[in-house]
Design a protein around this motif. Sequence first.
Motif, short mmCIF file in Angstrom:
data_model
loop_
_atom_site.label_atom_id
_atom_site.label_comp_id
_atom_site.label_asym_id
_atom_site.label_seq_id
_atom_site.Cartn_x
_atom_site.Cartn_y
_atom_site.Cartn_z
N ASN A 12 0.79 -1.23 0.00
CA ASN A 12 0.00 0.00 0.00
C ASN A 12 0.83 1.28 0.00
O ASN A 12 0.29 2.37 -0.18
CB ASN A 12 -0.95 0.02 1.20
CG ASN A 12 -0.22 0.01 2.53
OD1 ASN A 12 0.31 -1.02 2.92
ND2 ASN A 12 -0.20 1.14 3.23
N THR A 34 -1.57 -6.23 -1.78
CA THR A 34 -2.09 -6.70 -0.50
C THR A 34 -1.54 -5.82 0.61
O THR A 34 -0.46 -5.23 0.50
CB THR A 34 -1.71 -8.17 -0.22
OG1 THR A 34 -0.31 -8.27 0.08
CG2 THR A 34 -2.05 -9.06 -1.40
N SER A 35 -2.30 -5.75 1.69
CA SER A 35 -1.88 -4.95 2.84
C SER A 35 -2.60 -5.45 4.08
O SER A 35 -3.64 -6.08 4.00
CB SER A 35 -2.20 -3.47 2.63
OG SER A 35 -3.60 -3.26 2.59
N ARG A 36 -2.04 -5.12 5.23
CA ARG A 36 -2.68 -5.47 6.50
C ARG A 36 -3.93 -4.64 6.72
O ARG A 36 -4.96 -5.15 7.14
CB ARG A 36 -1.68 -5.25 7.65
CG ARG A 36 -2.24 -5.58 9.03
CD ARG A 36 -1.17 -5.42 10.08
NE ARG A 36 -0.59 -4.08 10.07
CZ ARG A 36 0.38 -3.68 10.88
NH1 ARG A 36 0.91 -4.52 11.74
NH2 ARG A 36 0.83 -2.45 10.82
N ASP A 37 -3.84 -3.34 6.43
CA ASP A 37 -4.93 -2.40 6.65
C ASP A 37 -5.77 -2.27 5.38
O ASP A 37 -5.26 -1.84 4.34
CB ASP A 37 -4.38 -1.04 7.07
CG ASP A 37 -5.47 -0.05 7.43
OD1 ASP A 37 -6.06 0.54 6.50
OD2 ASP A 37 -5.74 0.14 8.63
N VAL A 38 -7.04 -2.63 5.45
CA VAL A 38 -7.90 -2.65 4.27
C VAL A 38 -8.09 -1.24 3.70
O VAL A 38 -7.98 -1.03 2.48
CB VAL A 38 -9.26 -3.29 4.60
CG1 VAL A 38 -10.21 -3.15 3.42
CG2 VAL A 38 -9.08 -4.76 4.97
N TYR A 57 -7.15 -6.03 -5.23
CA TYR A 57 -6.80 -5.90 -3.82
C TYR A 57 -7.31 -7.09 -3.02
O TYR A 57 -8.40 -7.61 -3.27
CB TYR A 57 -7.39 -4.62 -3.21
CG TYR A 57 -7.08 -4.53 -1.72
CD1 TYR A 57 -5.81 -4.20 -1.30
CD2 TYR A 57 -8.05 -4.86 -0.76
CE1 TYR A 57 -5.49 -4.18 0.06
CE2 TYR A 57 -7.73 -4.84 0.59
CZ TYR A 57 -6.45 -4.50 0.99
OH TYR A 57 -6.13 -4.49 2.33
N HIS A 58 -6.50 -7.49 -2.03
CA HIS A 58 -6.95 -8.46 -1.04
C HIS A 58 -6.21 -8.18 0.26
O HIS A 58 -5.00 -7.89 0.26
CB HIS A 58 -6.67 -9.89 -1.49
CG HIS A 58 -7.50 -10.92 -0.78
ND1 HIS A 58 -7.30 -11.27 0.55
CD2 HIS A 58 -8.57 -11.66 -1.22
CE1 HIS A 58 -8.18 -12.18 0.89
NE2 HIS A 58 -8.97 -12.44 -0.16
N GLN A 59 -6.92 -8.26 1.36
CA GLN A 59 -6.30 -8.08 2.67
C GLN A 59 -5.32 -9.22 2.92
O GLN A 59 -5.60 -10.38 2.62
CB GLN A 59 -7.37 -8.05 3.77
CG GLN A 59 -6.87 -7.57 5.11
CD GLN A 59 -6.27 -8.66 5.99
OE1 GLN A 59 -6.44 -9.84 5.73
NE2 GLN A 59 -5.55 -8.27 7.02
N ASP A 61 -2.35 -9.96 6.06
CA ASP A 61 -1.48 -9.62 7.19
C ASP A 61 -0.52 -10.78 7.38
O ASP A 61 -0.92 -11.85 7.84
CB ASP A 61 -2.34 -9.39 8.44
CG ASP A 61 -1.50 -9.05 9.67
OD1 ASP A 61 -0.26 -9.08 9.59
OD2 ASP A 61 -2.11 -8.74 10.72
N SER A 67 -5.08 -15.04 8.21
CA SER A 67 -5.21 -14.10 7.09
C SER A 67 -4.52 -14.66 5.85
O SER A 67 -5.06 -14.59 4.73
CB SER A 67 -4.60 -12.75 7.46
OG SER A 67 -4.50 -11.90 6.35
#
Length: 283
Positions: A12, A34-38, A57-59, A61, A67
């Motif tokens: 992100n 991808t990222s930890r924070d949506v 995009y996909h969450q 972590d 996850s």
Amino acid sequence: MSSKVAIVTGGNKGIGLATVRGLCQRFEGIVYLTSRDVARGEKAVSDLQKEGLNPKYHQLDISDNKSVEVFRDYIKETYGGIDVLVNNAAIHYPRDSTVPISVKAEQTLFVNYFSTLSTCEILFPILRDGARVVNVSSSAGRLNHILNQELRQKFEDPTLTIPELSNLMRDYVDAAKLGTHAADWGNSSYAVSKVGLNALTKVQQRLLNDRDIKVNAVHPGFVDTDMSLHKGTLSVEEGARGPLYLALDAPDSVRGQYLWYDTTIVSWYDGTPIEKSETTVVQ
């Protein structure tokens, strides 16, 4: 035929975001940011869409196995596998941080080594044959940051296993908690985590050779990012050059190597140039 898929963890912002941008521009397939924070991840995707790019995009972590498992199942069911995996997500405490070394050691190695390892263990079974894995490392990952010669020899052991390497990482955390780490390991938890990542790269390559999967580590340079407190001298686009080279352009013979941001293959021990990988195929 299923679409080719590229994944970037921690995508992100910073080098991760620039790597996603470069993949969107050149990769012949689907690119996942991808990222930890949506919210931050979706904002990054929206910004790239305004540039005419189309990442998905996909969450994800990396410090949460559940996850990663959810993401793995989604990718496997939707596309069947992964062709490019860029392990970019990491943390770094500023040099002037007042956080105790015991906490720095445990948290830094938990994310940068153990969480990257667990992410790989969960996702590697769905790597397609011929896939490329890029471990985003650092100049801090040079082996000479480890001060004890016997420890260095353990890291360099050509028969080193992942359990043995993980035990070395735990030994460091234990030493940091006891305050006995400095003489053998130095004073940087970040450096130890990246030495561990570079060692992991070599072990992973050895384990995946029979599937024609290429695993390499890269120092992206001193880049102007949050992690460098924006003191870096390189742009994020310049920082993404090495990861993109390994993901898209490096000869198939470049395997288990440690590269500099200008794509020079360097010594893991001290960063001394070995080959210019743009022009020389490494045997």
